[in-house]
Design an enzyme around this catalytic site. Structure first.
Site, PDB file in Angstrom:
ATOM      1  CG  ASP A  63      -2.147  -1.171   1.243  1.00  0.00           C
ATOM      2  OD1 ASP A  63      -2.378  -1.349   0.392  1.00  0.00           O
ATOM      3  OD2 ASP A  63      -2.455  -1.266   2.186  1.00  0.00           O
TER       4      ASP A  63
ATOM      5  CG  ASP B 271      -6.638  -1.650  -1.418  1.00  0.00           C
ATOM      6  OD1 ASP B 271      -6.698  -2.876  -1.662  1.00  0.00           O
ATOM      7  OD2 ASP B 271      -5.888  -1.186  -0.714  1.00  0.00           O
TER       8      ASP B 271
END
Length: 197
Positions: free
Chosen positions: A137, A152
């Site tokens: 991330d 995501d």
């Protein structure tokens, strides 16, 4: 061009071939997957986990983290469970893709599929090991939103699109109900009036 026939409460679209539907689904999924893969590769190669890169002041920051949880860092510590959930989602979408008729549903499920495969790839191939890999991330919006990645975003955008389509009455099989069916009837009535004029 798609043909139409009466549906359960309105109109059902029937003209798209299964191969074209699956090809569009695959195209959307592959684009989402490649964008996720490329951005994660660049993030790992160029971002320093201890020195975030400010893109738009403190509002948007690139900050490299390894996430053992689900999207937006939820369910941390359940990596192997999330791996099997993502695998089930991927298999389910692929298995039922030949039933899709609605272009909106194809795009939405393609985004979900591409995002799910993107994060599943991390879980399968990144450290600490297969089925336990941590997801990369790197996008942070303010201090109030969890760090996320392109996968995501694809999953969330695809899911939101599917919810909106469902609420408006556009079903996966091309049938329409509720607002969408009423809209189609209104358009058909206007067309009939123009023909009669």
């Amino acid at each position: 061009m798609s043909e139409t026939e009466p549906g359960r409460d309105g109109v059902r679209t029937t003209g798209r071939s299964t191969s074209r539907t699956v090809a569009l689904l695959a195209l959307v999924a592959v684009v989402a997957y490649l964008l996720d893969l490329i951005t994660k590769t660049l993030a790992v190669a160029r971002l320093d986990p201890w020195n975030p890169t400010h893109v738009i002041g403190d509002v948007v920051t690139f900050k490299l983290i390894r996430n053992s949880g689900a999207a937006f860092s939820m369910a941390t510590g359940y990596t192997w469970v999330l791996t099997f959930v993502a695998l089930a989602v991927v298999i389910g979408i692929i298995r039922y893709s030949n039933r899709l008729v609605s272009t909106g549903w194809v795009i939405g499920l393609g985004l979900v599929l591409g995002g799910a495969i993107g994060n599943l790839t991390d879980r399968m191939f990144r450290s600490p090991g297969p089925l336990r890999g941590h997801v990369v991330d790197f996008i942070q919006v303010g201090d109030w939103w969890p760090t996320f990645n392109v996968a995501d975003s694809a999953v969330v955008c695809g899911a939101v699109l599917l919810v909106v389509l469902t609420l408006l009455g556009y079903d996966y099989d091309g049938s329409r109900s509720g607002w969408a069916a009423r809209k189609d009837r209104a358009v058909a009535a206007e067309g009939q009036e123009d023909d009669d004029a």
